[in-house]
Motif scaffolding. Structure first.
Motif, PDB file in Angstrom:
ATOM      1  N   ILE A  20       0.852  -1.190   0.000  1.00 61.39           N
ATOM      2  CA  ILE A  20       0.000   0.000   0.000  1.00 61.39           C
ATOM      3  C   ILE A  20       0.889   1.241   0.000  1.00 61.39           C
ATOM      4  O   ILE A  20       1.826   1.335   0.795  1.00 61.39           O
ATOM      5  N   ASP A  21       0.589   2.199  -0.873  1.00 56.75           N
ATOM      6  CA  ASP A  21       1.365   3.448  -0.942  1.00 56.75           C
ATOM      7  C   ASP A  21       0.886   4.505   0.044  1.00 56.75           C
ATOM      8  O   ASP A  21       1.701   5.256   0.569  1.00 56.75           O
ATOM      9  N   GLU A  22      -0.426   4.572   0.251  1.00 57.70           N
ATOM     10  CA  GLU A  22      -0.965   5.694   1.027  1.00 57.70           C
ATOM     11  C   GLU A  22      -2.255   5.303   1.740  1.00 57.70           C
ATOM     12  O   GLU A  22      -3.076   4.563   1.192  1.00 57.70           O
ATOM     13  N   VAL A  23      -2.408   5.827   2.936  1.00 60.06           N
ATOM     14  CA  VAL A  23      -3.658   5.693   3.681  1.00 60.06           C
ATOM     15  C   VAL A  23      -4.468   6.955   3.401  1.00 60.06           C
ATOM     16  O   VAL A  23      -4.006   8.066   3.660  1.00 60.06           O
ATOM     17  N   LEU A  24      -5.661   6.785   2.861  1.00 51.39           N
ATOM     18  CA  LEU A  24      -6.506   7.931   2.520  1.00 51.39           C
ATOM     19  C   LEU A  24      -7.493   8.277   3.620  1.00 51.39           C
ATOM     20  O   LEU A  24      -7.797   9.453   3.839  1.00 51.39           O
ATOM     21  N   THR A  33      -7.456   2.950   1.175  1.00 50.73           N
ATOM     22  CA  THR A  33      -6.028   3.035   0.899  1.00 50.73           C
ATOM     23  C   THR A  33      -5.804   3.124  -0.610  1.00 50.73           C
ATOM     24  O   THR A  33      -6.737   2.925  -1.399  1.00 50.73           O
ATOM     25  N   LYS A  34      -4.547   3.383  -0.982  1.00 49.12           N
ATOM     26  CA  LYS A  34      -4.242   3.567  -2.402  1.00 49.12           C
ATOM     27  C   LYS A  34      -2.868   2.998  -2.721  1.00 49.12           C
ATOM     28  O   LYS A  34      -1.949   3.070  -1.903  1.00 49.12           O
ATOM     29  N   CYS A  35      -2.738   2.478  -3.930  1.00 52.41           N
ATOM     30  CA  CYS A  35      -1.420   2.140  -4.463  1.00 52.41           C
ATOM     31  C   CYS A  35      -1.418   2.438  -5.959  1.00 52.41           C
ATOM     32  O   CYS A  35      -2.467   2.483  -6.605  1.00 52.41           O
ATOM     33  N   HIS A  41       6.582   3.379  -7.205  1.00 57.42           N
ATOM     34  CA  HIS A  41       5.814   3.068  -6.008  1.00 57.42           C
ATOM     35  C   HIS A  41       6.013   1.621  -5.554  1.00 57.42           C
ATOM     36  O   HIS A  41       6.761   0.869  -6.164  1.00 57.42           O
ATOM     37  N   VAL A  42       5.325   1.250  -4.482  1.00 60.28           N
ATOM     38  CA  VAL A  42       5.597  -0.015  -3.796  1.00 60.28           C
ATOM     39  C   VAL A  42       5.306  -1.267  -4.619  1.00 60.28           C
ATOM     40  O   VAL A  42       5.851  -2.329  -4.326  1.00 60.28           O
ATOM     41  N   LYS A 100      -3.017  -2.687 -14.971  1.00 64.94           N
ATOM     42  CA  LYS A 100      -2.118  -2.102 -15.965  1.00 64.94           C
ATOM     43  C   LYS A 100      -1.169  -1.072 -15.348  1.00 64.94           C
ATOM     44  O   LYS A 100      -1.530  -0.366 -14.412  1.00 64.94           O
ATOM     45  N   LYS A 101       0.030  -1.016 -15.901  1.00 73.83           N
ATOM     46  CA  LYS A 101       1.019  -0.042 -15.474  1.00 73.83           C
ATOM     47  C   LYS A 101       0.434   1.360 -15.633  1.00 73.83           C
ATOM     48  O   LYS A 101      -0.194   1.670 -16.639  1.00 73.83           O
ATOM     49  N   GLY A 102       0.605   2.179 -14.617  1.00 73.04           N
ATOM     50  CA  GLY A 102       0.047   3.529 -14.603  1.00 73.04           C
ATOM     51  C   GLY A 102      -1.289   3.626 -13.886  1.00 73.04           C
ATOM     52  O   GLY A 102      -1.783   4.726 -13.630  1.00 73.04           O
ATOM     53  N   SER A 103      -1.875   2.485 -13.542  1.00 72.90           N
ATOM     54  CA  SER A 103      -3.170   2.478 -12.862  1.00 72.90           C
ATOM     55  C   SER A 103      -3.053   2.946 -11.415  1.00 72.90           C
ATOM     56  O   SER A 103      -2.044   2.713 -10.752  1.00 72.90           O
TER      57      SER A 103
END
Length: 153
Positions: A20-24, A33-35, A41-42, A100-103
């Motif tokens: 997970i990259d970020e807790v929203l 959460t977000k990735c 990124h992770v 997909k990459k960039g998603s």
């Protein structure tokens, strides 16, 4: 910028297994959460030719539950995040083979039931705003001693 810690602060994981990259957002019943699927990124170690295989969705849901649990543990003054394990899932529906990459992936888990040991959460994952995965994840909190005993076998 929000007022949440980095996801690794809420989870008992070490990199590169923090997905997970970020807790929203976190509240009594929900974690959001977000990735991001890219080389910055992770999820970078998991990117293949077509993107990130969607079999990681259960882990994304589980880590979002872990962030929810870790958030409230820290709020209660505990210094160490609790260990947890997935004990099952239900009604799992995944529409994508790869992310997909960039998603941008947004993961939401909503508590159905929780006590001090067992929890059940309804989850969904959106890829670029479209729901691509839904399901329920059931988890159990384990002590370090229980965890050690389990893996001694």
């Amino acid at each position: 910028m929000n007022n949440y810690l980095q996801p690794k602060e809420y989870l008992p994981h070490d990199e590169p297994m923090v997905l997970i990259d970020e807790v929203l957002h976190v509240d009594e019943h929900t974690a959001l959460t977000k990735c991001i699927v890219d080389d910055e990124h992770v999820l970078k170690p998991f990117i293949e030719k077509d993107g990130v295989p969607s079999f990681i969705t259960l882990e994304l849901l589980a880590q979002s539950v872990g962030i929810w649990s870790g958030y409230f543990s820290i709020k209660k003054g505990q210094k160490k995040c609790p260990l947890g394990m997935v004990i099952g899932g239900r009604d799992y529906n995944n529409k994508a083979e790869f992310f997909k990459k960039g998603s941008v992936l947004e993961i939401e888990v909503v508590m159905i039931m929780h006590d001090d040991t067992i929890g059940s959460f309804e989850g969904s994952i959106k890829e670029n705003g479209q729901i691509v995965c839904t399901g329920r994840v059931n988890v159990v909190k384990v002590s370090e001693n229980q965890f050690t005993q389990l893996f001694k076998r």
